[in-house]
Every structure is written in C-alpha cells, then in structure tokens.
Write a protein that holds these residues in place. Structure first.
Motif, PDB file in Angstrom:
ATOM      1  N   ALA A 170       0.868  -1.178   0.000  1.00 35.85           N
ATOM      2  CA  ALA A 170       0.000   0.000   0.000  1.00 35.85           C
ATOM      3  C   ALA A 170       0.899   1.220   0.000  1.00 35.85           C
ATOM      4  CB  ALA A 170      -0.899  -0.001   1.232  1.00 35.85           C
ATOM      5  N   PHE A 171       0.781   2.065  -1.020  1.00 36.81           N
ATOM      6  CA  PHE A 171       1.713   3.185  -1.128  1.00 36.81           C
ATOM      7  C   PHE A 171       1.112   4.284  -1.991  1.00 36.81           C
ATOM      8  CE2 PHE A 171       2.517   0.031  -4.372  1.00 36.81           C
ATOM      9  CZ  PHE A 171       2.684   0.752  -5.548  1.00 36.81           C
ATOM     10  N   GLY A 172       1.562   5.502  -1.733  1.00 39.44           N
ATOM     11  CA  GLY A 172       1.062   6.605  -2.533  1.00 39.44           C
ATOM     12  C   GLY A 172       1.752   7.904  -2.196  1.00 39.44           C
ATOM     13  N   GLY A 173       1.511   8.905  -3.035  1.00 36.84           N
ATOM     14  CA  GLY A 173       2.132  10.200  -2.859  1.00 36.84           C
ATOM     15  C   GLY A 173       1.187  11.326  -3.189  1.00 36.84           C
ATOM     16  N   SER A 174       1.500  12.499  -2.629  1.00 36.58           N
ATOM     17  CA  SER A 174       0.683  13.683  -2.800  1.00 36.58           C
ATOM     18  C   SER A 174       1.315  14.638  -3.797  1.00 36.58           C
ATOM     19  CB  SER A 174       0.530  14.408  -1.453  1.00 36.58           C
ATOM     20  OG  SER A 174       0.038  15.711  -1.634  1.00 36.58           O
ATOM     21  N   THR A 175       0.495  15.224  -4.628  1.00 38.57           N
ATOM     22  CA  THR A 175       0.884  16.359  -5.456  1.00 38.57           C
ATOM     23  C   THR A 175      -0.088  17.485  -5.156  1.00 38.57           C
ATOM     24  OG1 THR A 175       1.720  14.891  -7.207  1.00 38.57           O
ATOM     25  CG2 THR A 175       1.311  17.194  -7.794  1.00 38.57           C
ATOM     26  N   ASP A 176       0.412  18.501  -4.454  1.00 38.09           N
ATOM     27  CA  ASP A 176      -0.436  19.637  -4.068  1.00 38.09           C
ATOM     28  C   ASP A 176      -1.700  19.190  -3.349  1.00 38.09           C
ATOM     29  OD1 ASP A 176       1.354  21.482  -5.106  1.00 38.09           O
ATOM     30  OD2 ASP A 176       0.488  21.343  -7.111  1.00 38.09           O
ATOM     31  N   GLY A 177      -1.559  18.245  -2.445  1.00 37.49           N
ATOM     32  CA  GLY A 177      -2.672  17.836  -1.600  1.00 37.49           C
ATOM     33  C   GLY A 177      -3.563  16.756  -2.155  1.00 37.49           C
ATOM     34  N   VAL A 178      -3.347  16.355  -3.392  1.00 33.71           N
ATOM     35  CA  VAL A 178      -4.110  15.262  -3.991  1.00 33.71           C
ATOM     36  C   VAL A 178      -3.241  14.022  -4.003  1.00 33.71           C
ATOM     37  CG1 VAL A 178      -5.342  14.437  -6.023  1.00 33.71           C
ATOM     38  CG2 VAL A 178      -5.428  16.860  -5.417  1.00 33.71           C
ATOM     39  N   TRP A 179      -3.707  12.992  -3.317  1.00 32.52           N
ATOM     40  CA  TRP A 179      -2.932  11.767  -3.196  1.00 32.52           C
ATOM     41  C   TRP A 179      -3.353  10.736  -4.240  1.00 32.52           C
ATOM     42  CZ3 TRP A 179       0.625   9.898   0.656  1.00 32.52           C
ATOM     43  CH2 TRP A 179       1.008  10.873   1.588  1.00 32.52           C
ATOM     44  N   SER A 180      -2.382  10.146  -4.898  1.00 34.29           N
ATOM     45  CA  SER A 180      -2.605   8.961  -5.726  1.00 34.29           C
ATOM     46  C   SER A 180      -2.125   7.769  -4.911  1.00 34.29           C
ATOM     47  CB  SER A 180      -1.825   9.056  -7.041  1.00 34.29           C
ATOM     48  OG  SER A 180      -2.288  10.127  -7.821  1.00 34.29           O
ATOM     49  N   PHE A 181      -3.043   6.849  -4.622  1.00 37.25           N
ATOM     50  CA  PHE A 181      -2.721   5.752  -3.707  1.00 37.25           C
ATOM     51  C   PHE A 181      -3.028   4.421  -4.371  1.00 37.25           C
ATOM     52  CE2 PHE A 181      -2.531   3.383   0.244  1.00 37.25           C
ATOM     53  CZ  PHE A 181      -1.546   4.083   0.943  1.00 37.25           C
ATOM     54  N   ASN A 182      -2.071   3.486  -4.272  1.00 37.85           N
ATOM     55  CA  ASN A 182      -2.175   2.169  -4.905  1.00 37.85           C
ATOM     56  C   ASN A 182      -2.099   1.067  -3.854  1.00 37.85           C
ATOM     57  OD1 ASN A 182      -2.016   3.581  -7.336  1.00 37.85           O
ATOM     58  ND2 ASN A 182       0.167   3.180  -7.583  1.00 37.85           N
ATOM     59  N   MET A 183      -2.833  -0.016  -4.112  1.00 31.48           N
ATOM     60  CA  MET A 183      -2.721  -1.205  -3.274  1.00 31.48           C
ATOM     61  C   MET A 183      -2.721  -2.439  -4.163  1.00 31.48           C
ATOM     62  SD  MET A 183      -4.901  -0.612   0.239  1.00 31.48           S
ATOM     63  CE  MET A 183      -6.492  -0.725  -0.532  1.00 31.48           C
ATOM     64  N   ASP A 184      -1.852  -3.404  -3.809  1.00 33.10           N
ATOM     65  CA  ASP A 184      -1.846  -4.683  -4.509  1.00 33.10           C
ATOM     66  C   ASP A 184      -1.276  -5.754  -3.596  1.00 33.10           C
ATOM     67  OD1 ASP A 184       1.012  -4.592  -4.629  1.00 33.10           O
ATOM     68  OD2 ASP A 184       0.964  -3.600  -6.569  1.00 33.10           O
ATOM     69  N   TRP A 185      -1.408  -6.991  -4.042  1.00 29.69           N
ATOM     70  CA  TRP A 185      -0.806  -8.129  -3.358  1.00 29.69           C
ATOM     71  C   TRP A 185       0.421  -8.564  -4.151  1.00 29.69           C
ATOM     72  CZ3 TRP A 185      -2.682  -9.000   1.304  1.00 29.69           C
ATOM     73  CH2 TRP A 185      -4.024  -8.738   1.574  1.00 29.69           C
ATOM     74  N   ARG A 186       1.480  -8.918  -3.443  1.00 27.29           N
ATOM     75  CA  ARG A 186       2.684  -9.445  -4.078  1.00 27.29           C
ATOM     76  C   ARG A 186       2.997 -10.801  -3.440  1.00 27.29           C
ATOM     77  NH1 ARG A 186       6.936  -8.647  -8.074  1.00 27.29           N
ATOM     78  NH2 ARG A 186       8.628  -9.980  -7.347  1.00 27.29           N
ATOM     79  N   ALA A 187       3.050 -11.828  -4.292  1.00 29.28           N
ATOM     80  CA  ALA A 187       3.350 -13.188  -3.824  1.00 29.28           C
ATOM     81  C   ALA A 187       4.703 -13.619  -4.385  1.00 29.28           C
ATOM     82  CB  ALA A 187       2.263 -14.149  -4.287  1.00 29.28           C
ATOM     83  N   ASP A 188       5.524 -14.233  -3.543  1.00 27.21           N
ATOM     84  CA  ASP A 188       6.854 -14.686  -3.958  1.00 27.21           C
ATOM     85  C   ASP A 188       7.117 -16.105  -3.487  1.00 27.21           C
ATOM     86  OD1 ASP A 188       8.273 -12.364  -5.276  1.00 27.21           O
ATOM     87  OD2 ASP A 188       7.632 -11.417  -3.411  1.00 27.21           O
ATOM     88  N   GLY A 189       7.942 -16.829  -4.317  1.00 28.79           N
ATOM     89  CA  GLY A 189       8.346 -18.191  -3.987  1.00 28.79           C
ATOM     90  C   GLY A 189       7.237 -19.184  -4.291  1.00 28.79           C
ATOM     91  N   PRO A 190       7.587 -20.468  -4.362  1.00 26.17           N
ATOM     92  CA  PRO A 190       8.937 -21.001  -4.154  1.00 26.17           C
ATOM     93  C   PRO A 190       9.863 -20.694  -5.324  1.00 26.17           C
ATOM     94  CG  PRO A 190       7.451 -22.742  -4.830  1.00 26.17           C
ATOM     95  CD  PRO A 190       6.596 -21.520  -4.636  1.00 26.17           C
ATOM     96  N   GLY A 191      11.153 -20.724  -5.043  1.00 23.44           N
ATOM     97  CA  GLY A 191      12.125 -20.405  -6.071  1.00 23.44           C
ATOM     98  C   GLY A 191      11.988 -18.955  -6.505  1.00 23.44           C
ATOM     99  N   THR A 192      11.988 -18.734  -7.815  1.00 21.00           N
ATOM    100  CA  THR A 192      11.889 -17.377  -8.343  1.00 21.00           C
ATOM    101  C   THR A 192      10.467 -17.014  -8.743  1.00 21.00           C
ATOM    102  OG1 THR A 192      12.424 -18.181 -10.562  1.00 21.00           O
ATOM    103  CG2 THR A 192      14.266 -17.454  -9.180  1.00 21.00           C
ATOM    104  N   ALA A 193       9.518 -17.885  -8.474  1.00 22.96           N
ATOM    105  CA  ALA A 193       8.131 -17.612  -8.861  1.00 22.96           C
ATOM    106  C   ALA A 193       7.596 -16.400  -8.104  1.00 22.96           C
ATOM    107  CB  ALA A 193       7.254 -18.823  -8.578  1.00 22.96           C
ATOM    108  N   SER A 194       6.892 -15.533  -8.808  1.00 26.03           N
ATOM    109  CA  SER A 194       6.265 -14.380  -8.174  1.00 26.03           C
ATOM    110  C   SER A 194       5.035 -13.984  -8.980  1.00 26.03           C
ATOM    111  CB  SER A 194       7.224 -13.196  -8.071  1.00 26.03           C
ATOM    112  OG  SER A 194       7.587 -12.738  -9.350  1.00 26.03           O
ATOM    113  N   GLU A 195       4.112 -13.335  -8.302  1.00 26.78           N
ATOM    114  CA  GLU A 195       2.859 -12.929  -8.953  1.00 26.78           C
ATOM    115  C   GLU A 195       2.329 -11.700  -8.232  1.00 26.78           C
ATOM    116  OE1 GLU A 195       0.690 -13.157 -12.064  1.00 26.78           O
ATOM    117  OE2 GLU A 195       1.730 -15.037 -11.623  1.00 26.78           O
ATOM    118  N   GLU A 196       1.574 -10.868  -8.948  1.00 32.23           N
ATOM    119  CA  GLU A 196       0.943  -9.702  -8.365  1.00 32.23           C
ATOM    120  C   GLU A 196      -0.552  -9.693  -8.679  1.00 32.23           C
ATOM    121  OE1 GLU A 196       2.882  -6.161  -9.641  1.00 32.23           O
ATOM    122  OE2 GLU A 196       4.868  -6.783  -8.911  1.00 32.23           O
TER     123      GLU A 196
END
Length: 207
Positions: A170-196
């Motif tokens: 969950a992360f986001g930033g403000s530009t002149d008081g207006v925030w753009s905010f994003n949320m996602d799930w990040r899955a990792d492993g086993p090995g190098t497998a990953s998914e969002e």
C-alpha cells in the motif's frame, strides 16, 4: 524508510540514510555521498528542496480520504499520519570521482505512524518514514505480510498456500494535496516464482 518508499514508487531502490553521513550504495563510494542533517528551523529553506520543512509537515499531517472499490464492497479509504520525530534533510555531496553537477538529490524525511482504514475490510497501522522532495509532495508506503493485515481484505486470485510469502503493498504520494494511492498483493516463492494482484488505485483528498 526511504529505500522502501522509493522502490515502491519508482522500482529504483536507493540507499537509506537515517543519521550521520555515509557513502552511497556499494560501488559508488567515489560518486555521490549521501548526507543528512536534522532540521532545527522548520520555517527556513534547506538546500534546494523547494518547500520548507513546515510546508512538508503540513502535507504529511493532513488526513486524506476517498472512495475505493474493494472485494467486499465500496468503502472510504482514509489515510492519516502522526509525526513521531524530527524532520531530516537528505542531500548529496560529490565524492572524489563525481562529475560536476551530478550530485543534486535533496529531500526531507520524517518518522510517522500511519493509519490506513477502509471500513471493516482494512484497518492497519505501520511506522516508517514519510518522504518528500518537491512542493506539496509527501510519500508513504508499506509492505505488510498477509498474516499481519487486519480486516477482511484478502487476495481474490492468488492462492496464498501456493507461495512462500504474500504481502500487501500500500503506497502513494501527494501532489499539491491530492494523493494517488495504490494497493496490490505481491506473492513470492517457491524459487523465483512471483505474482501480483491489483487491488485498487484511488485518489485521496483532504478531509
């Protein structure tokens, strides 16, 4: 810390600096040196950051909220940060082999406790640094393991049992008081497998 915030925002990790002076990332010791100084005058400009620490704190400490569509139904996502320490000025200085004019990074950070809530679907608190580098700007974010997430929010597509770790980002930033905010799930492993799995991208405004 600033590394997490930068990596979440721009996928370009930066060496975190919390206190004192230290060289940059391994291998660039002769390039830019990343330095810090605790701010003692909130109303003065520091370096080339185009806002005062007081203006930075005003953005950080203003609660924001906005509508968000979540798997359990529409909610209001609210973001509120409480400052818990001093503002720190981060600035680069040239190392022995730095090219002229190449070390210009300037920013502020301040430790905060952040509360992020969306009804009963999400209610989390985390402690980290808020960061800002331009007028009207602040940025915050977290990577929280699924098992630590409070609320009914959960992956809808990813199977947590199929991965070694699943985190809420969950992360986001403000530009002149207006925030753009994003949320996602990040899955990792086993090995190098990953998914969002995307959750939502929302706009948050002053309450």
């Amino acid at each position: 810390m600033r590394t997490l915030l930068l990596s979440l925002w721009a996928c370009a990790p930066t060496q975190p600096v919390v206190e004192g002076t230290q060289a940059g990332d391994e291998g660039d010791e002769d390039l830019c040196l990343h330095e810090t100084a605790v701010v003692d005058d909130l109303d003065a400009h520091h370096g080339t950051v185009p806002m005062t620490p007081a203006e930075f704190l005003a953005v950080v400490q203003t609660p924001v909220s906005g509508p968000i569509d979540l798997p359990g139904g529409p909610e209001t996502l609210s973001l509120a940060m409480t400052v818990t320490g001093d503002v720190v000025h981060h600035f680069d200085s040239p190392g022995p082999r730095a090219e002229p004019g190449s070390c210009t990074s300037q920013s502020f950070t301040v430790p905060v406790t952040t509360h992020l809530q969306a009804g009963s679907q999400l209610d989390i608190t985390f402690t980290d640094d808020a960061w800002g580098f331009q007028a009207g700007h602040a940025f915050t974010g977290v990577e929280m393991p699924l098992q630590d997430v409070v609320g009914t929010l959960a992956p809808q597509v990813l199977d947590p049992d199929a991965y070694d770790t699943v985190v809420l980002r969950a992360f986001g930033g403000s530009t002149d008081g207006v925030w753009s905010f994003n949320m996602d799930w990040r899955a990792d492993g086993p090995g190098t497998a990953s998914e969002e799995e995307d959750i939502a991208r929302v706009e948050l405004l002053q309450e």
